[in-house]
Motif scaffolding. Structure first.
Motif, PDB file in Angstrom:
ATOM      1  N   PRO A 122       0.830  -1.205   0.000  1.00 34.57           N
ATOM      2  CA  PRO A 122       0.000   0.000   0.000  1.00 34.57           C
ATOM      3  C   PRO A 122       0.863   1.253   0.000  1.00 34.57           C
ATOM      4  CG  PRO A 122      -0.869  -1.602   1.554  1.00 34.57           C
ATOM      5  CD  PRO A 122       0.460  -2.137   1.090  1.00 34.57           C
ATOM      6  N   MET A 123       0.474   2.242  -0.783  1.00 32.03           N
ATOM      7  CA  MET A 123       1.289   3.443  -0.927  1.00 32.03           C
ATOM      8  C   MET A 123       1.548   4.140   0.407  1.00 32.03           C
ATOM      9  SD  MET A 123       3.002   5.277  -3.098  1.00 32.03           S
ATOM     10  CE  MET A 123       2.420   5.205  -4.800  1.00 32.03           C
ATOM     11  N   ARG A 124       0.670   3.993   1.371  1.00 34.27           N
ATOM     12  CA  ARG A 124       0.895   4.640   2.669  1.00 34.27           C
ATOM     13  C   ARG A 124       2.140   4.091   3.368  1.00 34.27           C
ATOM     14  NH1 ARG A 124      -3.700   1.572   3.136  1.00 34.27           N
ATOM     15  NH2 ARG A 124      -3.583  -0.281   4.480  1.00 34.27           N
ATOM     16  N   HIS A 125       2.608   2.923   2.947  1.00 31.94           N
ATOM     17  CA  HIS A 125       3.807   2.335   3.520  1.00 31.94           C
ATOM     18  C   HIS A 125       5.015   2.452   2.595  1.00 31.94           C
ATOM     19  CE1 HIS A 125       0.913  -0.444   5.946  1.00 31.94           C
ATOM     20  NE2 HIS A 125       1.100   0.719   6.549  1.00 31.94           N
ATOM     21  N   ALA A 126       4.835   3.101   1.453  1.00 36.75           N
ATOM     22  CA  ALA A 126       5.912   3.232   0.471  1.00 36.75           C
ATOM     23  C   ALA A 126       6.866   4.351   0.865  1.00 36.75           C
ATOM     24  CB  ALA A 126       5.325   3.492  -0.911  1.00 36.75           C
ATOM     25  N   PRO A 127       8.045   4.399   0.241  1.00 36.95           N
ATOM     26  CA  PRO A 127       8.998   5.481   0.539  1.00 36.95           C
ATOM     27  C   PRO A 127       8.420   6.850   0.185  1.00 36.95           C
ATOM     28  CG  PRO A 127      10.062   3.702  -0.681  1.00 36.95           C
ATOM     29  CD  PRO A 127       8.593   3.417  -0.704  1.00 36.95           C
ATOM     30  N   ASP A 128       8.943   7.883   0.825  1.00 36.11           N
ATOM     31  CA  ASP A 128       8.481   9.251   0.581  1.00 36.11           C
ATOM     32  C   ASP A 128       8.567   9.622  -0.898  1.00 36.11           C
ATOM     33  OD1 ASP A 128       8.057   9.496   3.274  1.00 36.11           O
ATOM     34  OD2 ASP A 128       9.868  10.678   3.665  1.00 36.11           O
ATOM     35  N   GLU A 129       9.617   9.164  -1.584  1.00 36.16           N
ATOM     36  CA  GLU A 129       9.808   9.522  -2.987  1.00 36.16           C
ATOM     37  C   GLU A 129       8.647   9.053  -3.855  1.00 36.16           C
ATOM     38  OE1 GLU A 129      13.995   8.266  -1.528  1.00 36.16           O
ATOM     39  OE2 GLU A 129      11.889   7.889  -1.033  1.00 36.16           O
ATOM     40  N   ALA A 130       8.016   7.949  -3.457  1.00 35.81           N
ATOM     41  CA  ALA A 130       6.865   7.445  -4.209  1.00 35.81           C
ATOM     42  C   ALA A 130       5.563   8.062  -3.723  1.00 35.81           C
ATOM     43  CB  ALA A 130       6.794   5.921  -4.092  1.00 35.81           C
ATOM     44  N   ARG A 131       5.443   8.271  -2.437  1.00 41.68           N
ATOM     45  CA  ARG A 131       4.174   8.705  -1.850  1.00 41.68           C
ATOM     46  C   ARG A 131       3.889  10.193  -2.051  1.00 41.68           C
ATOM     47  NH1 ARG A 131       5.423   7.150   2.678  1.00 41.68           N
ATOM     48  NH2 ARG A 131       5.923   9.114   3.691  1.00 41.68           N
ATOM     49  N   GLU A 132       4.893  11.034  -1.837  1.00 45.40           N
ATOM     50  CA  GLU A 132       4.663  12.481  -1.826  1.00 45.40           C
ATOM     51  C   GLU A 132       4.172  13.050  -3.160  1.00 45.40           C
ATOM     52  OE1 GLU A 132       8.285  14.058  -0.296  1.00 45.40           O
ATOM     53  OE2 GLU A 132       7.797  13.528   1.791  1.00 45.40           O
ATOM     54  N   PRO A 133       4.640  12.563  -4.320  1.00 44.23           N
ATOM     55  CA  PRO A 133       4.113  13.117  -5.570  1.00 44.23           C
ATOM     56  C   PRO A 133       2.603  12.955  -5.734  1.00 44.23           C
ATOM     57  CG  PRO A 133       6.150  11.929  -5.974  1.00 44.23           C
ATOM     58  CD  PRO A 133       5.757  11.629  -4.571  1.00 44.23           C
ATOM     59  N   PHE A 134       2.032  11.905  -5.172  1.00 46.76           N
ATOM     60  CA  PHE A 134       0.590  11.705  -5.301  1.00 46.76           C
ATOM     61  C   PHE A 134      -0.192  12.749  -4.521  1.00 46.76           C
ATOM     62  CE2 PHE A 134       2.047   7.792  -7.010  1.00 46.76           C
ATOM     63  CZ  PHE A 134       1.044   7.365  -7.866  1.00 46.76           C
ATOM     64  N   ALA A 135       0.255  13.039  -3.303  1.00 50.39           N
ATOM     65  CA  ALA A 135      -0.422  14.063  -2.513  1.00 50.39           C
ATOM     66  C   ALA A 135      -0.359  15.414  -3.221  1.00 50.39           C
ATOM     67  CB  ALA A 135       0.210  14.149  -1.134  1.00 50.39           C
ATOM     68  N   ALA A 136       0.804  15.741  -3.797  1.00 42.60           N
ATOM     69  CA  ALA A 136       0.957  17.013  -4.498  1.00 42.60           C
ATOM     70  C   ALA A 136       0.122  17.059  -5.774  1.00 42.60           C
ATOM     71  CB  ALA A 136       2.430  17.244  -4.838  1.00 42.60           C
ATOM     72  N   PHE A 137      -0.158  15.896  -6.331  1.00 40.02           N
ATOM     73  CA  PHE A 137      -0.889  15.804  -7.593  1.00 40.02           C
ATOM     74  C   PHE A 137      -2.407  15.783  -7.389  1.00 40.02           C
ATOM     75  CE2 PHE A 137      -2.094  13.318 -11.502  1.00 40.02           C
ATOM     76  CZ  PHE A 137      -1.640  14.235 -12.432  1.00 40.02           C
ATOM     77  N   GLY A 138      -2.833  15.658  -6.153  1.00 41.04           N
ATOM     78  CA  GLY A 138      -4.264  15.642  -5.869  1.00 41.04           C
ATOM     79  C   GLY A 138      -4.872  14.268  -5.734  1.00 41.04           C
ATOM     80  N   ILE A 139      -4.028  13.227  -5.594  1.00 48.70           N
ATOM     81  CA  ILE A 139      -4.501  11.872  -5.358  1.00 48.70           C
ATOM     82  C   ILE A 139      -4.110  11.471  -3.940  1.00 48.70           C
ATOM     83  CG2 ILE A 139      -4.283   9.445  -6.011  1.00 48.70           C
ATOM     84  CD1 ILE A 139      -3.743  10.302  -8.853  1.00 48.70           C
ATOM     85  N   ASN A 140      -5.063  11.002  -3.170  1.00 50.39           N
ATOM     86  CA  ASN A 140      -4.792  10.564  -1.806  1.00 50.39           C
ATOM     87  C   ASN A 140      -3.899   9.327  -1.835  1.00 50.39           C
ATOM     88  OD1 ASN A 140      -4.800   9.683   0.832  1.00 50.39           O
ATOM     89  ND2 ASN A 140      -7.016   9.663   1.061  1.00 50.39           N
ATOM     90  N   PRO A 141      -2.674   9.398  -1.316  1.00 49.52           N
ATOM     91  CA  PRO A 141      -1.786   8.234  -1.356  1.00 49.52           C
ATOM     92  C   PRO A 141      -2.366   7.013  -0.656  1.00 49.52           C
ATOM     93  CG  PRO A 141      -0.565  10.206  -0.756  1.00 49.52           C
ATOM     94  CD  PRO A 141      -2.018  10.569  -0.714  1.00 49.52           C
ATOM     95  N   ASP A 142      -3.225   7.230   0.328  1.00 52.43           N
ATOM     96  CA  ASP A 142      -3.823   6.108   1.047  1.00 52.43           C
ATOM     97  C   ASP A 142      -4.764   5.296   0.175  1.00 52.43           C
ATOM     98  OD1 ASP A 142      -2.448   6.879   3.275  1.00 52.43           O
ATOM     99  OD2 ASP A 142      -4.170   7.753   4.307  1.00 52.43           O
TER     100      ASP A 142
END
Length: 211
Positions: free
Chosen positions: A76-96
């Motif tokens: 699950p993306m919530r457990h992925a490294p910051d490099e993978a997770r943070e772009p989704f939040a900035a893009f408007g997709i909930n990483p969870d």
């Protein structure tokens, strides 16, 4: 898929014993273009820590007898490294709401037997069991089309990924650090994400990131 190749899945505490085999495969297979990864155990230990720490991660292994010849990971993306997770939040997709597909690696002599498709199927099946995801996603390294290191017989996997339901989203990207062949130290490598909308709440590709 050839009958002599076995595909098995491992989750939770079972993963820990399988990580050395995955590390060895990553070092061998990712040495090929386009990753050109000059692997070492220190990087592998740091990278694979993600999967050993998440109770919902999965590893799919392909074995030929006792030999591990392929592996595929997801978490699950919530457990992925910051490099993978943070772009989704900035893009408007909930990483969870994203299930992150780490990699699929397979020795060359075992390719073209349907194992790669099985890797996608098993990881997506695991995500469905967990539930709660709007997207499956992975990222792939970007190399210039005129890269002189590109082999003459290199075949892009883009068409295969499209057939599996994924589309490249160039506005969603990140950088991963590794040492490639010829480098003295790690450097950032551009990575672009591929997405597959899933579930009733998945946004249409054209609408993603529109705001």
């Amino acid at each position: 898929m050839a009958q002599d190749i076995q595909v098995s899945t491992f989750t939770g505490p079972e993963l820990i014993a399988k990580l050395p085999a995955v590390a060895a495969l990553r070092i061998a297979v990712f040495r090929e273009y386009p990753y050109l990864y000059d692997g070492d155990n220190k990087y592998e230990t740091r990278y694979l820590h993600t999967y050993s720490e998440s109770p919902d991660s999965i590893i799919v292994l392909a074995t030929d007898g006792e030999e591990v010849v392929g592996a595929s990971t997801a978490v699950p993306m919530r457990h992925a490294p910051d490099e993978a997770r943070e772009p989704f939040a900035a893009f408007g997709i909930n990483p969870d709401r994203v299930f992150y597909l780490g990699e699929s690696i397979l020795y060359p002599q075992y390719r073209g037997r349907g194992i790669g498709s099985r890797f996608f199927e098993e990881r997506e099946r695991h995500a469905a069991r967990l539930g709660g995801f709007d997207y499956h996603a992975f990222c792939a390294v970007e190399r210039p089309h005129d890269d002189p290191r590109r082999p003459m017989d290199f075949r892009s996997l883009h068409a295969f990924w499209n057939r599996k339901g994924y589309y490249r989203e160039p506005r969603l990207y990140t950088s991963f650090y590794w040492r490639e062949i010829g480098e003295a130290r790690e450097s950032p490598k551009p990575m672009v994400f591929w997405l597959k909308p899933v579930g009733a709440n998945a946004a249409a590709p054209a609408a993603v990131g529109a705001n």
